[in-house]
Design an enzyme around this catalytic site. Structure first.
Site, PDB file in Angstrom:
ATOM      1  N   SER A 249       0.822  -1.202   0.000  1.00 33.66           N
ATOM      2  CA  SER A 249       0.000   0.000   0.000  1.00 33.66           C
ATOM      3  C   SER A 249       0.865   1.266   0.000  1.00 33.66           C
ATOM      4  O   SER A 249       1.886   1.342   0.678  1.00 33.66           O
ATOM      5  CB  SER A 249      -0.899   0.004   1.233  1.00 33.66           C
ATOM      6  OG  SER A 249      -1.692   1.161   1.246  1.00 33.66           O
TER       7      SER A 249
ATOM      8  N   CYS B 169       0.808   4.404  10.110  1.00 37.18           N
ATOM      9  CA  CYS B 169       1.351   5.482   9.298  1.00 37.18           C
ATOM     10  C   CYS B 169       1.994   6.523  10.208  1.00 37.18           C
ATOM     11  O   CYS B 169       1.328   7.072  11.088  1.00 37.18           O
ATOM     12  CB  CYS B 169       0.270   6.151   8.450  1.00 37.18           C
ATOM     13  SG  CYS B 169       0.937   7.570   7.547  1.00 37.18           S
TER      14      CYS B 169
ATOM     15  N   GLY C  61      12.567   0.538   2.208  1.00 33.74           N
ATOM     16  CA  GLY C  61      13.643   0.086   1.330  1.00 33.74           C
ATOM     17  C   GLY C  61      14.527  -0.964   1.986  1.00 33.74           C
ATOM     18  O   GLY C  61      14.321  -1.340   3.154  1.00 33.74           O
TER      19      GLY C  61
END
Lengths: 259, 313
Positions: free
Chosen positions: B21, B130, B217
């Site tokens: 997402s 988040c 990452g």
């Protein structure tokens, strides 16, 4: 059609202080039409830098399947790119974004092309295509100084060309707007690419009835999926309306996005 | 049955590899590059009740092996997602996982209630992690009781199974996982980004306009692996693993840690064709290593009592 291709470096040349001209060859060039679009380059296969680098297309040579970029080696990615030598390959994604609409200028019109620093390169292909269309082009190029300037002769071959440098070492001392004012330049249409303060000044000056500007922003994916490079619109400057610089732009009609 | 076909609560997946997402929008951009039908699923961009613009730019900054982002849950709002994005996605044979976000419990409940009724939404991913919004998001994902309560409230209204996306920004990840399991979660997705910051040494200011952002990452992969390794041994919930996946070997590593499916995030930005490449690559890996099904690998790093079906080559 967006493609990803390992393209071959034909040449790389330093043409001014920290400014490089890089020409690549590959099939992807056949997808390039509109001036002002960009390619997204992976400068190495390492994890640093992790992301691609967006670089605008300065000129297209479809016949020979090659295109040229001009960029400033400033950050880590572009410094690595500057080390690429003829014969090496680079992972290129593109062409991306929406460019300058050449058809917005009619044959016989005069177009004012205003570029600042590393915003100058995409105007070169634009000027070539406008001239092919029978549009007269006037170029105003702004640089920090004479030693960072480039392509002044190339632009001069396509139309009247004026230069402004911040330190006054070439052309008018000051900004592009100073040169426009000093020479009383007028046109039917404006095309511009460069730093935000320059674009704001041009928008306020209201030099022409219609105009198009190209924006620069830090990008993630370059294709519109990550929402890193969004900007507000002029009609809804604090609301939820937005444009993505990478995929809705980087070129917008003057007045569409909030600068 | 293929080596990759995977059954999870609410989800029958052609393969267990999907974009994460926030890294894939609602699929429109990537559909110009390849046929989305090759994917296992899509975890669509977080949806909130009202449209959100998100944070000012710059919103991204690179780091060694990673990137910081502070997008701020920009999305067109529940109504547009339900009326435009999900119907557009229904042209593909894809069970969609809808990421649900909000500022307060009522927001999550409202979004979950509505979006879970859409036919191609087969599961929810509850975004309690988040780090880039002032209210909601991670505020729900760092206190176990708050997370448990929110999960319970959403479960009461959801028509489809609920996966909870865990934040790595906690001192005890197992406690969080158990709390949402108590709340009735059907699965876990982990991990979300790690809160980080970069400062421009020339200006002395943080690079991101939001100052802090979420690190993603390859740099965060070991954190994800460790957390999945711990959590998968302590709960019965299936885990969709994510955090820095960019190679076939990464996916194998997530499975060995205890994942039952995986999602690819940041790598989509460097190589937009990464998902189809990994799907092909994993299948080839299983063939080369004579592994009948990818699920045979799940948890192999700690299931010491199970006879090893293969040897790492």
């Amino acid at each position: 059609m967006i493609n990803k291709e390992w393209m071959t470096v034909l040449s790389q040349e330093k043409i001014a202080v920290n400014i490089y001209e890089l020409t690549l060859k590959g099939e992807l060039v056949q997808q390039m039409n509109e001036p002002g679009r960009f390619v997204h380059l992976k400068v190495n296969e390492q994890m640093m830098p992790l992301l691609r680098r967006p670089i605008s297309v300065a000129s297209i040579d479809k016949e020979n399947s090659q295109f040229t970029m001009i960029y400033r080696a400033e950050g880590e990615g572009t410094k690595l790119l500057a080390q690429k030598k003829a014969g090496e390959t680079i992972d290129v994604l593109g062409p991306l974004g929406n460019g300058f609409p050449v058809e917005a200028a009619q044959p016989g019109d005069t177009a004012l092309l205003v570029g600042g620093g590393i915003g100058v390169p995409p105007l070169y292909e634009l000027s070539k295509q406008l001239n092919e269309r029978g549009v007269r082009t006037i170029h105003v190029l702004g640089f920090q100084s004479a030693d960072t300037s480039f392509y002044v002769e190339a632009f001069s071959a396509l139309g009247d060309t004026y230069v402004a440098t911040v330190d006054g070492s070439l052309g008018v001392k000051g900004f592009v707007t100073d040169a426009i004012q000093q020479y009383g330049l007028e046109a039917d249409i404006l095309y511009s690419c460069g730093p935000l303060p320059m674009l704001r000044a041009l928008e306020e000056a209201q030099l022409t009835k219609k105009g198009f500007i190209s924006l620069e922003e830090r990008m993630g994916c370059g294709i519109g999926a990550c929402f890193a490079c969004v900007c507000h619109t002029k009609s809804d400057p604090t609301g939820t309306d937005y444009r993505k610089v990478c995929s809705d732009g980087p070129v917008f009609p003057i007045g569409e996005v909030a600068l | 049955m293929s080596r990759l076909e995977t059954q999870l609560p609410g989800l029958t997946l052609k393969n267990p590899i999907m974009p994460a997402s926030g890294c894939f929008g609602f699929g429109r951009e990537f559909s110009q590059l390849y046929d989305l039908n090759v994917l296992g699923s899509i975890m669509i961009k977080a949806t909130t009740e009202e449209a959100r613009f998100g944070n000012p730019t710059p919103r991204v900054a690179e780091t060694p092996g990673g990137m910081l982002n502070a997008i701020g849950l920009q999305n067109p709002g529940l109504e547009k997602v339900v009326e435009q994005e999900l119907p557009w996605l229904s042209q593909f044979d894809l069970p969609i996982i809808a990421n649900v976000a909000g500022s307060q419990v009522e927001d999550y409940v409202e979004v979950a209630r509505t979006i879970s009724q859409v036919e191609n939404v087969h599961a929810l991913e509850l975004n309690i992690s988040c780090p880039n919004v002032k209210t909601g998001g991670i505020a729900f994902g760092t206190v176990p009781e708050t997370a448990r309560h929110l999960t319970k409230m959403v479960k009461e209204v959801s028509e489809v199974p609920v996966y909870v996306k865990l934040s790595p920004n906690v001192s005890n990840i197992v406690e969080m996982a158990k709390a949402v399991e108590d709340g009735g979660a059907d699965g876990l997705t982990m991990i979300n980004t790690l809160v980080g910051m970069r400062i421009d040494v020339k200006t002395g200011n943080p690079i991101l306009a939001n100052r802090t952002g979420g690190l993603s990452g390859p740099a965060i992969k070991p954190v994800a692996i460790r957390m999945i390794y711990e959590v998968s041994q302590q709960t019965d919930l299936p885990i969709i693993g994510m955090g820095g996946i960019s190679t076939v070997e990464d996916i194998i590593e997530f499975y060995l840690a205890g994942a039952s499916a995986v999602a690819v995030g940041t790598a989509n930005f460097a190589n937009p064709f990464i998902c189809p490449e990994l799907i092909e690559g994993v299948e080839q890996y299983l063939i080369d290593n004579k592994i009948d099904h990818i699920s045979d690998l799940s948890g192999r790093s700690w299931k010491k009592d199970v006879k090893r079906a293969y040897h790492c080559s």
